[in-house]
Design a protein around this motif. Structure first.
Motif, PDB file in Angstrom:
ATOM      1  N   ALA A   1      -1.827 -70.460 -44.726  1.00 25.45           N
ATOM      2  CA  ALA A   1      -2.607 -69.109 -44.588  1.00 25.45           C
ATOM      3  C   ALA A   1      -0.797 -68.433 -43.950  1.00 25.45           C
ATOM      4  N   PRO A   2      -0.809 -67.589 -43.290  1.00 25.12           N
ATOM      5  CA  PRO A   2       0.452 -66.644 -42.799  1.00 25.12           C
ATOM      6  C   PRO A   2       1.161 -67.630 -41.306  1.00 25.12           C
ATOM      7  N   VAL A   3       0.094 -68.222 -40.825  1.00 25.50           N
ATOM      8  CA  VAL A   3       0.313 -68.775 -39.595  1.00 25.50           C
ATOM      9  C   VAL A   3       0.091 -70.233 -39.742  1.00 25.50           C
ATOM     10  N   VAL A   4       0.070 -71.016 -39.057  1.00 31.48           N
ATOM     11  CA  VAL A   4       0.374 -72.620 -39.151  1.00 31.48           C
ATOM     12  C   VAL A   4       0.464 -73.139 -37.734  1.00 31.48           C
TER      13      VAL A   4
ATOM     14  N   LEU B   1       6.015 -76.376 -27.570  1.00 32.78           N
ATOM     15  CA  LEU B   1       5.519 -75.275 -28.022  1.00 32.78           C
ATOM     16  C   LEU B   1       6.085 -74.063 -28.028  1.00 32.78           C
ATOM     17  N   GLU B   2       6.524 -74.049 -29.549  1.00 31.94           N
ATOM     18  CA  GLU B   2       7.347 -72.471 -29.714  1.00 31.94           C
ATOM     19  C   GLU B   2       7.220 -73.105 -30.960  1.00 31.94           C
ATOM     20  N   ARG B   3       7.814 -70.874 -30.951  1.00 30.36           N
ATOM     21  CA  ARG B   3       7.180 -69.948 -32.687  1.00 30.36           C
ATOM     22  C   ARG B   3       8.552 -70.219 -33.495  1.00 30.36           C
TER      23      ARG B   3
ATOM     24  N   VAL C   1       4.220 -68.140 -39.945  1.00 26.99           N
ATOM     25  CA  VAL C   1       5.058 -68.370 -39.277  1.00 26.99           C
ATOM     26  C   VAL C   1       4.437 -70.027 -38.640  1.00 26.99           C
ATOM     27  N   LEU C   2       5.051 -70.569 -38.326  1.00 29.99           N
ATOM     28  CA  LEU C   2       4.833 -72.217 -37.723  1.00 29.99           C
ATOM     29  C   LEU C   2       4.585 -72.355 -36.235  1.00 29.99           C
ATOM     30  N   VAL C   3       3.704 -72.771 -35.732  1.00 26.27           N
ATOM     31  CA  VAL C   3       3.572 -72.717 -34.209  1.00 26.27           C
ATOM     32  C   VAL C   3       3.531 -74.552 -33.434  1.00 26.27           C
ATOM     33  N   HIS C   4       4.611 -74.531 -33.522  1.00 25.50           N
ATOM     34  CA  HIS C   4       4.193 -76.204 -32.631  1.00 25.50           C
ATOM     35  C   HIS C   4       4.041 -76.265 -31.972  1.00 25.50           C
TER      36      HIS C   4
ATOM     37  N   ALA D   1       0.904 -67.605 -31.694  1.00 25.94           N
ATOM     38  CA  ALA D   1       0.631 -67.516 -33.050  1.00 25.94           C
ATOM     39  C   ALA D   1      -0.002 -65.600 -33.286  1.00 25.94           C
ATOM     40  N   ALA D   2       0.427 -64.592 -32.359  1.00 25.27           N
ATOM     41  CA  ALA D   2      -0.150 -63.712 -32.216  1.00 25.27           C
ATOM     42  C   ALA D   2       0.617 -62.446 -32.245  1.00 25.27           C
TER      43      ALA D   2
END
Length: 318
Positions: free
Chosen positions: A166-169, A279-281, A289-292, A315-316
């Motif tokens: 997926a484009p965002v994980v 908590l970061e991108r 993009v990986l969001v932690h 994520a957005a």
């Protein structure tokens, strides 16, 4: 690597943080898949106590905001306790004084006051806080996600999240982030609980002895949850009989009727502790993009909704 659905998000992790994050994303219109190594009922979150209170989590200022947003949500959910598992319950935070908790607490928690000697033998705060029955709350969150169009799949990932198509994980893997990111700053703090038949106790109590040992009990539907332990860098999930006996003894010293309560179950969970919540991108080289959103320690329940909303914003963002 191309992606057919630009609105797709894979949330890795099916505990309280992962499910809550997935719910927020799905209800904002994203196509969400949750990948969880264990069924929701088998996650660390399923073992949690789980009392709302912003303790032992950094960064303090951010954590307070996340916790207060989560409090707003839990207060709403407490209107339907049988469905959501969230109740507002009174109890005592031992070894805590009003002037230690900050002005936010008195402003946001009506009825917060010093405990009387009859309520607690030392300095303590009497408070009415959300108490979450995870056996009900986690399946309810999963159902809310499914109703919003999300799906939950039991599957594992390897380091780097290469399988997440997926484009965002969103990485809500808790302790597993130690290997998957990899992030050696994440480490376990082992907690053991004893579940007993409730001898009629309606309030909760959290107490810390001068030795640093903890004792707490939380009345949940059909049981009383007794704790606990806090063992840093211990990975064992096997209940320790000596620790269980000590937990019951410490709790019975606070409420004698606990001494004769029938033991129902022993539980162990590993809190995913980190110096600060991550908590970061992070943009990945392949364009994803990986969001932690991990490292919440024992405060995952307390900050879940605030962190979920911030993660959904990350994520957005472009």
């Amino acid at each position: 690597m191309g992606y057919e659905h630009s609105g797709d998000v894979v949330v890795v992790g099916g505990g309280i943080v992962g499910l809550t994050t997935a719910v927020v994303l799905a209800e904002r219109g994203r196509r969400v898949r949750v990948w969880t190594r264990e069924p929701v009922e088998g996650t660390t979150s399923a073992v949690a106590g789980a009392l709302w209170w912003p303790y032992h989590v950094e960064p303090v200022a951010s954590a307070r905001g996340w916790a207060l947003r989560s409090l707003d949500v839990y207060e709403e959910l407490a209107a339907r306790p049988e469905a959501t598992g969230v109740r507002m319950v009174e109890g005592v935070l031992g070894e805590t004084a009003l002037d230690e908790v900050g002005a936010w607490a008195s402003a946001r928690l009506p009825g917060l006051r010093a405990a009387t000697p009859e309520e607690y033998g030392g300095a303590g705060l009497w408070a009415r806080l959300p108490l979450i029955d995870m056996a009900t709350h986690l399946p309810w969150l999963r159902e809310r996600l499914l109703n919003a169009g999300g799906v939950v799949e039991t599957r594992a990932v390897s380091p780097g999240f290469a399988e997440a198509d997926a484009p965002v994980v969103v990485n809500c893997t808790g302790l597993a982030a130690r290997e998957l990111v990899p992030d050696p700053a994440v480490r376990p703090v082992r907690g053991q609980l004893v579940l007993v038949e409730n001898p009629g106790i309606r309030t909760w109590l959290v107490s810390t002895a001068p030795s640093g040992e903890m004792a707490y009990f939380f009345p949940q539907p059909g049981r009383l949850v007794l704790g606990g332990t806090s063992e840093e860098d211990v990975w064992s999930l096997e209940p320790d009989p000596a620790a269980a006996e000590a937990i019951v003894r410490r709790c019975a010293a606070l409420r004698p009727e606990i001494a004769g309560a029938r033991v129902l179950e022993h539980r162990v969970g590993l809190r995913p502790v980190r110096d600060a919540v991550r908590l970061e991108r992070e943009p990945l080289p392949d364009g994803r993009v990986l969001v932690h959103n991990y490292g919440h320690g024992g405060a995952g329940v307390t900050v879940a909704w605030g962190c979920a909303e911030e993660a959904a914003g990350l994520a957005a963002s472009p």
